[in-house]
Design an enzyme around this catalytic site. Structure first.
Site, PDB file in Angstrom:
ATOM      1  N   ASP A 272      19.372  40.453  26.602  1.00 37.88           N
ATOM      2  CA  ASP A 272      18.391  40.344  27.686  1.00 37.88           C
ATOM      3  C   ASP A 272      16.974  40.356  27.102  1.00 37.88           C
ATOM      4  O   ASP A 272      16.426  41.413  26.798  1.00 37.88           O
ATOM      5  CB  ASP A 272      18.581  41.517  28.661  1.00 37.88           C
ATOM      6  N   LYS A 279      10.282  40.591  27.938  1.00 37.98           N
ATOM      7  CA  LYS A 279      10.156  42.025  27.694  1.00 37.98           C
ATOM      8  C   LYS A 279       9.199  42.276  26.534  1.00 37.98           C
ATOM      9  O   LYS A 279       9.062  41.426  25.657  1.00 37.98           O
ATOM     10  CB  LYS A 279      11.534  42.606  27.313  1.00 37.98           C
ATOM     11  N   ASP A 290      23.203  45.122  26.785  1.00 35.87           N
ATOM     12  CA  ASP A 290      23.139  44.782  28.206  1.00 35.87           C
ATOM     13  C   ASP A 290      24.461  44.189  28.729  1.00 35.87           C
ATOM     14  O   ASP A 290      24.540  43.772  29.881  1.00 35.87           O
ATOM     15  CB  ASP A 290      21.963  43.819  28.461  1.00 35.87           C
ATOM     16  N   GLU A 351      17.660  40.157  36.062  1.00 36.79           N
ATOM     17  CA  GLU A 351      18.700  39.117  35.982  1.00 36.79           C
ATOM     18  C   GLU A 351      20.101  39.655  36.237  1.00 36.79           C
ATOM     19  O   GLU A 351      20.986  38.905  36.642  1.00 36.79           O
ATOM     20  CB  GLU A 351      18.655  38.434  34.607  1.00 36.79           C
ATOM     21  N   ARG A 353      21.319  41.625  38.567  1.00 38.16           N
ATOM     22  CA  ARG A 353      21.733  41.465  39.967  1.00 38.16           C
ATOM     23  C   ARG A 353      22.000  40.002  40.301  1.00 38.16           C
ATOM     24  O   ARG A 353      22.807  39.696  41.179  1.00 38.16           O
ATOM     25  CB  ARG A 353      20.644  42.065  40.878  1.00 38.16           C
TER      26      ARG A 353
HETATM   27  N1  BES Z   1      18.875  45.328  31.333  1.00 38.49           N
HETATM   28  C1  BES Z   1      17.711  45.737  32.017  1.00 38.49           C
HETATM   29  C2  BES Z   1      17.754  47.202  32.431  1.00 38.49           C
HETATM   30  C3  BES Z   1      17.466  48.196  31.347  1.00 38.49           C
HETATM   31  C4  BES Z   1      16.206  48.379  30.851  1.00 38.49           C
HETATM   32  C5  BES Z   1      18.489  48.993  30.875  1.00 38.49           C
HETATM   33  C6  BES Z   1      15.962  49.333  29.877  1.00 38.49           C
HETATM   34  C7  BES Z   1      18.247  49.965  29.922  1.00 38.49           C
HETATM   35  C8  BES Z   1      16.979  50.128  29.418  1.00 38.49           C
HETATM   36  C9  BES Z   1      17.535  44.913  33.300  1.00 38.49           C
HETATM   37  O1  BES Z   1      17.960  43.611  33.221  1.00 38.49           O
HETATM   38  C10 BES Z   1      16.076  44.886  33.574  1.00 38.49           C
HETATM   39  O2  BES Z   1      15.368  44.321  32.806  1.00 38.49           O
HETATM   40  N2  BES Z   1      15.681  45.493  34.680  1.00 38.49           N
HETATM   41  C11 BES Z   1      14.307  45.561  35.041  1.00 38.49           C
HETATM   42  C12 BES Z   1      14.209  45.343  36.518  1.00 38.49           C
HETATM   43  C13 BES Z   1      12.798  45.131  37.008  1.00 38.49           C
HETATM   44  C14 BES Z   1      12.246  43.831  36.488  1.00 38.49           C
HETATM   45  C15 BES Z   1      12.797  45.142  38.517  1.00 38.49           C
HETATM   46  C16 BES Z   1      13.780  46.948  34.653  1.00 38.49           C
HETATM   47  O3  BES Z   1      14.513  47.930  34.798  1.00 38.49           O
HETATM   48  O4  BES Z   1      12.664  47.020  34.164  1.00 38.49           O
HETATM   49 ZN    ZN Z   2      19.424  43.205  31.895  1.00 45.19          ZN
HETATM   50 MN    MN Z   3      16.473  42.314  32.472  1.00 49.89          MN
END
Ligand code: BES
Ligand code: ZN
Ligand code: MN
Length: 499
Positions: A272, A279, A290, A351, A353
């Site tokens: 991811d 990111k 992920d 992504e 969801r």
């Molecule tokens: N895979 C990530 C969630 C994640 C982030 C897990 C850090 C463990 C550590 C997910 O796809 C994600 O990026 N979620 C975003 C959602 C936001 C954009 C609403 C997040 O948590 O920042």
């Molecule tokens: Zn993710």
């Molecule tokens: Mn993500």
């Protein structure tokens, strides 16, 4: 690893390491008392000097204790007797596992199975103990080159010594513990493999291999199949990547053919980057984890297949990379999900969801008894709960309660958060049926609210494992969670219909 349960006197066992328990203040367990007698009081005298710390999980290794046939005796502290319970027991079994994994001899005896844990039976203790020991022996060196450890230490033949009569239930408990550890090992292996090796294709191949090994039906849908099914949301995530996405479906049929299946859906983002909503660079390597939701589904299938659990389970693994690229989805793009609902993608980093929603719609065709999805979904979950429990949200409170209970029993805990309707407003979009993000607040809940819009046809629970699937820092690596929780849940379900 090989476990055998034996009845016998601890001091007689000829072995490399013999593990016994002792409470704080020199209160010996039965096995330790036997060793003490055989040593003519030497063991108690040593403990009286205070060499063993009171804290549960501390340990003291003694060499050539008189009267015993073991090369070394490992005394593990069970903590204060009046505080003894699940937590201290877990600390003690984890220490046992660590000591045995580092032991120079390949055989060991463990006399902890008879220790009475308040509120738990002997079979529970044996399952937890064998799981901890088998899991403790896990190593990952698939990607080590010259630094691969070829001469491995660690006990591999374990005798679980008991003063009780050996029952079929005890043997089964040990088998269950070992099977869960093997499922965890598969989940950890997949999680620990880097994104360039553990691709969507690799996950699909692993599922096919599992299918061959345990005679399960496994289907792998390709991009064209997903297009035909109208999985526009899932496919919008795959657009930026050169790796082909896969949609894997596994069928475990241990129950009667009329029994409705439990469906497990695992998020399989093999890397991811965030996509166009890229990111930041720090610790981005950890986004190889992920796909740990997907890995936990495959690991759970391995565990239940090993013990031939009488239940029907369907596993669904939607898997793709999330990459930026010339064809990648852009913020503001609107896509149509398999359910027909449209989604405005305001952040391409939300992504998980987007791939889960199409998998959850696909799950309807199995007329499920219930559906559980498992996903490293939100950083917000780690902020809210830390790395102790997984986040749990559900559209059915009985299902949620069952999962919380199985979490407590297995020690692989989950904690429920609210999924109230009021939160749904946060997903409002001016251009589509919903947005894929809900703003600054309650990130774990709004993510689950998004999924809830695709799970109206059945009972559903969501496990957010962003905090529990792996650890960072020096011990960086996948944990194999929540394979113990999911397997415990399926074991409980296999014993009969739920209230
Ligand atoms: N895979 C990530 C969630 C994640 C982030 C897990 C850090 C463990 C550590 C997910 O796809 C994600 O990026 N979620 C975003 C959602 C936001 C954009 C609403 C997040 O948590 O920042
Ligand atoms: Zn993710
Ligand atoms: Mn993500």
């Amino acid at each position: 690893m090989e476990f055998t349960i034996k009845t016998g006197a601890p001091e007689k066992l000829k072995t490399g390491s013999l593990v016994v328990g002792a409470f704080a203040g020199g209160m010996l367990t039965e096995a330790a008392t036997a060793l003490d007698k055989a040593s003519k009081g030497k063991l108690a005298a040593i403990l009286a000097r205070g060499d063993l710390d009171d804290k549960a999980g501390s340990q003291l290794t003694l060499h050539e204790l008189p009267g015993s046939n073991a090369e070394r005796i490992v005394i593990v502290s069970l903590g204060k007797q009046d505080e003894f319970g699940d937590r201290a027991w877990r600390d003690a079994t984890n220490t046992t596992a660590k000591v045995l994994a580092a032991s120079p001899s390949h055989d060991a005896g463990v006399c902890l199975g008879d220790v009475a844990v308040p509120g738990r039976d002997n079979e529970w203790a044996l399952q937890q103990l064998s799981r901890a020991i088998a899991d403790g022996a896990y190593r990952f060196d698939a990607t080590k080159g010259k630094s691969k450890d070829t001469k491995r230490r660690g006990a591999r033949k374990i005798v679980l010594l008991t003063g009780n009569k050996i029952s079929a239930g005890m043997e089964e408990a040990v088998k269950r513990g070992q099977a869960i550890a093997e499922g965890m090992a598969l989940a950890k292996d997949l999680g620990n493999l880097p994104g360039n090796i553990c691709t969507p294709t690799h996950l699909a191949e692993t599922a096919l291999e599992l299918g061959k090994q345990y005679k399960l039906k496994v289907e792998v849908l390709e991009r064209e199949d997903m297009e035909k099914l109208g999985m526009g949301s899932l496919l919008s995530v795959a657009r930026g990547s050169h790796e082909p996405p896969k949609f894997v479906v596994l069928h475990y049929k241990g129950g009667k053919s009329k029994d409705k299946p439990v469906v497990l859906v695992g998020k399989g983002i093999t890397f991811d980057t965030g996509g166009i909503s890229l990111k930041p660079g720090a610790e981005m390597d950890e986004m190889k984890f992920d796909m740990c939701g997907a890995a936990s589904v495959l690991g759970t299938f391995k565990a239940i297949a090993r013990i031939a659990l009488p239940i029907n389970v369907v596993g669904i693994v939607p898997t793709t990379e999330n990459m930026p690229g010339g064809a990648a989805t852009k913020p503001g793009d609107v896509v149509t999900s398999m359910s027909g609902q449209t989604i405005e993608i305001l952040n391409t980093d939300a992504e998980g969801r987007l791939i889960l929603c199409d998998a959850l719609t696909y799950a309807e065709r199995f007329k499920p008894d219930c559906v559980i999805d498992i996903a490293t979904l939100t950083g917000a979950c780690v902020v809210a709960l830390g790395k102790i429990p997984s986040g749990l949200l559900a559209n059915d409170d009985n299902l949620a309660r069952e999962l919380v209970d199985c979490g407590t029993v297995s020690g692989d805990r989950a904690w429920q958060m609210p999924l109230w309707d009021e939160y749904q407003e946060l997903l409002k979009s001016n251009f589509a049926d919903m947005a894929n993000i809900g703003g600054r607040y309650a990130g774990t809940i709004t993510a689950a609210c998004f999924l809830a819009r695709f799970t109206k046809a059945y009972k559903w629970a969501h496990l957010d494992i962003a905090g529990t699937a792996w650890v960072s820092g020096d011990a960086k690596g996948a944990t194999g969670r929540p394979v113990p929780l999911l397997t415990e849940f399926l074991i409980a379900r296999s014993k009969g219909p739920q209230a």
